[in-house]
Write an enzyme that holds these catalytic residues in place. Structure first.
Site, PDB file in Angstrom:
ATOM      1  CB  SER A  99      -5.649  10.647 -18.568  1.00  0.00           C
ATOM      2  OG  SER A  99      -4.480  11.188 -18.339  1.00  0.00           O
ATOM      3  NE  ARG A 105      -6.765  10.681 -14.111  1.00  0.00           N
ATOM      4  CZ  ARG A 105      -7.047  11.913 -13.308  1.00  0.00           C
ATOM      5  NH1 ARG A 105      -7.911  12.619 -13.814  1.00  0.00           N
ATOM      6  NH2 ARG A 105      -6.399  11.853 -12.599  1.00  0.00           N
ATOM      7  CG  ASN A 119      -1.863   9.332 -17.769  1.00  0.00           C
ATOM      8  OD1 ASN A 119      -2.762   8.432 -17.657  1.00  0.00           O
ATOM      9  ND2 ASN A 119      -1.325   9.892 -16.470  1.00  0.00           N
ATOM     10  N   PRO A 173      -6.778 -23.149  20.658  1.00  0.00           N
ATOM     11  CG  PRO A 173      -5.042 -24.520  21.346  1.00  0.00           C
ATOM     12  CD  PRO A 173      -6.488 -23.980  21.586  1.00  0.00           C
ATOM     13  CD  GLU A 207      -3.522  10.226  -8.290  1.00  0.00           C
ATOM     14  OE1 GLU A 207      -3.755   9.716  -7.196  1.00  0.00           O
ATOM     15  OE2 GLU A 207      -2.926   9.511  -9.298  1.00  0.00           O
ATOM     16  N   GLY A 262      -8.636 -17.384  23.376  1.00  0.00           N
ATOM     17  CA  GLY A 262      -9.184 -18.419  22.857  1.00  0.00           C
ATOM     18  C   GLY A 262      -8.669 -19.733  22.628  1.00  0.00           C
ATOM     19  CE  LYS A 279      -5.275 -18.231  20.709  1.00  0.00           C
ATOM     20  NZ  LYS A 279      -5.813 -19.527  19.909  1.00  0.00           N
ATOM     21  NE  ARG A 319       2.910   4.695  -6.763  1.00  0.00           N
ATOM     22  CZ  ARG A 319       3.432   5.538  -7.437  1.00  0.00           C
ATOM     23  NH1 ARG A 319       3.291   6.903  -7.012  1.00  0.00           N
ATOM     24  NH2 ARG A 319       4.289   5.373  -8.371  1.00  0.00           N
ATOM     25  CG  HIS A 368      -7.067   8.344  -9.803  1.00  0.00           C
ATOM     26  ND1 HIS A 368      -6.932   8.835 -11.041  1.00  0.00           N
ATOM     27  CD2 HIS A 368      -8.259   8.080  -9.350  1.00  0.00           C
ATOM     28  CE1 HIS A 368      -8.599   9.201 -11.302  1.00  0.00           C
ATOM     29  NE2 HIS A 368      -9.106   8.731 -10.370  1.00  0.00           N
ATOM     30  NE  ARG A 403       4.202 -23.370  22.909  1.00  0.00           N
ATOM     31  CZ  ARG A 403       3.985 -23.822  21.608  1.00  0.00           C
ATOM     32  NH1 ARG A 403       4.943 -24.373  20.948  1.00  0.00           N
ATOM     33  NH2 ARG A 403       3.158 -23.384  21.221  1.00  0.00           N
ATOM     34  NE  ARG A 443      -1.864   4.745 -12.869  1.00  0.00           N
ATOM     35  CZ  ARG A 443      -0.997   5.184 -13.341  1.00  0.00           C
ATOM     36  NH1 ARG A 443       0.259   4.675 -13.627  1.00  0.00           N
ATOM     37  NH2 ARG A 443      -0.749   6.575 -13.634  1.00  0.00           N
ATOM     38  CG  HIS A 444      -7.022   6.621 -14.970  1.00  0.00           C
ATOM     39  ND1 HIS A 444      -6.147   6.869 -16.034  1.00  0.00           N
ATOM     40  CD2 HIS A 444      -6.516   7.291 -14.115  1.00  0.00           C
ATOM     41  CE1 HIS A 444      -5.190   7.738 -15.481  1.00  0.00           C
ATOM     42  NE2 HIS A 444      -5.194   7.706 -14.131  1.00  0.00           N
TER      43      HIS A 444
HETATM   44  O1  G3H Z   1       0.123  12.941  -8.676  1.00  0.00           O
HETATM   45  C1  G3H Z   1      -0.472  11.913  -9.156  1.00  0.00           C
HETATM   46  C2  G3H Z   1       0.239  10.776  -9.387  1.00  0.00           C
HETATM   47  O2  G3H Z   1      -0.266   9.619  -9.668  1.00  0.00           O
HETATM   48  C3  G3H Z   1       0.911  10.286  -8.047  1.00  0.00           C
HETATM   49  O3  G3H Z   1       2.291  10.150  -8.628  1.00  0.00           O
HETATM   50  O4  G3H Z   1       3.097  10.302  -6.104  1.00  0.00           O
HETATM   51  O5  G3H Z   1       4.434   9.329  -8.008  1.00  0.00           O
HETATM   52  O6  G3H Z   1       4.163  11.703  -8.119  1.00  0.00           O
HETATM   53  P1  G3H Z   1       3.519  10.291  -7.562  1.00  0.00           P
END
Ligand code: G3H
Length: 461
Positions: free
Chosen positions: A226, A273, A229, A17, A293, A15, A21, A363, A358, A48, A222-223
């Site tokens: 819970s 959740r 948690n 410039p 999750e 292509g 690209k 992540r 989750h 270059r 995240r939810h």
């Molecule tokens: O197991 C579920 C968790 O959200 C993942 O946490 O991978 O840090 O253990 P972890």
């Protein structure tokens, strides 16, 4: 002739410039690296610059400048040699050759050199005639490139337009029927595809067809906290704790304050959740099983202490290689990345999506946008009761966190430790004035991470 039976693909950009690209190269590289495919960019521009220096005037690119042509050929040869060496000595799978490759002759030269070594070649041409897109590409990307460091922006833009003119004189769009290619026309308004072979080439083509460059933002939450948690238990399908309910109630106001009146769509997992967390939000919603999750198999419903006692070897192996460890009867982060690939594809297509999911799933998606390695990914901090806003830019991603003044446990478990179960009420009130009544605010605006760098020009040209 190389006898390697391993699949090796060179994506060769084509292509003029300022046709995006390099942006496409970075996106493909980041996507494939995220999937675990060894990928490397070879940027002829870097070679270059190493050979001929910085701040070259447009005349260097004149088709009648014999010295310029010689240097540019030399740079392309060095990059091609390094790319071939990388395939052969470092066992690479996908290389991206980022250059204009704008003549049939140049493409035949590259194609012959690679196919003779049993490397498949996929040409990716970006064609764009929209003057506004070209100009904004020059302003957003080219003026900050080392080619124009410390130059007046107007003079640099003018020089760059002249450079494009030189390339236009000899530019030949890809029409060679014997080559494998995808042609992307005017940023996704049309595609032409020729002779695509095999699964991986098809994946790359499919990804390219989902890419668009319109500015967008993505929000992750995240939810709410819970009941599991609270007990430091993983997995399960528990409902929200009283504080999790408070977060869900505050979410509409947080969204209104920080996301504004954009036409938002909310995606949740299929778990109680996340559905409970989203239920007060008055936007179209979609449930994705893929957003559920991480499946922790036989450890579902256990605390980390219980896992460490009952499955000490597994607990240790997970700490050694958290990305690849697969729970007995469950999943690994690597499995999760594959599960989330369709979500990423859809996210690339859409704008203004709030995902309520989750810790582990967020992540993985966060790592895709922020370019985290597989080692960093499972340790990314995704706190409860916080919205993460990502704003993808050309080669990086801007991040902001909006935190709500509702305390929660901290589910982060650093490498090598048993679970930590601290409330972060104190953290919240000391970080922000939220306890004084505001419903949410930016608590952190992290520096965007550095983009994946193209491989340094390694040849001693
Ligand atoms: O197991 C579920 C968790 O959200 C993942 O946490 O991978 O840090 O253990 P972890």
């Amino acid at each position: 002739m190389n006898g390697s039976s391993n699949l090796r693909i060179a994506c060769v950009m084509v292509g003029l410039p300022a046709r995006g690209k390099t942006y496409i190269s970075y996106k493909v590289s980041r996507y494939l690296t995220w999937l675990g495919i060894k990928t490397q960019i070879f940027s002829v521009g870097n070679y270059r610059r190493k050979l001929a220096g910085l701040n070259l005037p447009h005349t260097f690119f004149d088709v009648n400048n014999a010295e310029g042509i010689k240097k540019r050929h030399e740079a392309a040869s060095c990059a091609l040699n390094d790319m071939i060496n990388w395939f052969e000595k470092e066992d690479g799978t996908v290389a991206i050759f980022d250059a204009t490759n704008s003549s049939k002759k140049a493409r035949a030269w590259i194609n012959n050199a690679l196919t003779a070594r049993n490397i498949q070649v996929l040409f990716i041409e970006s064609v764009c005639e929209d003057k506004d897109i070209i100009l904004s590409n020059i302003k957003d990307v080219k003026l900050s490139s080392p080619d124009y460091c410390n130059r007046d922006p107007n003079a640099a833009t003018e020089d760059f337009m002249k450079r494009i003119k030189h390339y236009e004189e000899t530019y030949e769009t890809v029409t060679e029927q014997e080559l494998t290619y995808i042609k992307l026309i005017n940023v996704g308004s049309q595609y032409i595809i020729n002779m695509i072979r095999g699964y991986l080439e098809s994946r790359i083509v499919y990804y390219l067809m989902n890419l668009h460059t319109r500015p967008k933002r993505i929000w992750f939450s995240r939810h709410g906290e819970s009941l599991f948690n609270l007990e430091d238990r993983i997995g399960g399908d528990a409902g929200l704790s009283p504080r999790g309910e408070q977060y869900a109630l505050k979410l509409p106001e947080l969204v209104r304050q920080n996301i504004g009146d954009r036409p938002l769509t909310v995606w949740t997992s299929s778990m109680t959740r996340t559905i409970q967390t989203a239920r007060h939000l008055d936007f179209p919603k979609k449930q994705w099983k893929a957003l559920d999750e991480l499946d922790t198999g036989v450890c579902d419903g256990m605390t980390y202490e219980e896992i460490a006692i009952k499955y000490p070897d597994d607990f240790a192996r997970r700490d050694e290689d958290k990305f690849n460890y697969r729970y007995r009867g469950g999943e690994s982060y690597r499995d999760l990345v594959l599960r989330l690939e369709p979500v990423i594809m859809d996210l690339e297509r859409h704008e203004n999506i709030l995902i309520i999911s989750h810790q582990a799933t967020i992540r993985c998606m966060y790592a895709y946008f922020m370019g985290l390695s597989h080692e960093q990914l499972p340790y990314a901090r995704i706190p409860l009761h916080t919205i993460i806003e990502l704003k993808p830019k050309a080669f990086s991603c801007e991040e902001k966190l909006y935190k709500v003044d509702v305390g929660s446990v901290d589910t982060y478990r650093p490498k090598g430790q048993l679970a930590r179960k601290l409330t972060n009420d104190k953290f919240v009130s000391s970080m922000s004035p939220l306890s004084e009544g505001a419903s949410g605010e930016i608590v952190d605006a992290k520096t965007p991470i550095l983009p994946i760098k193209p491989m340094e020009a390694t040849s001693t040209c």
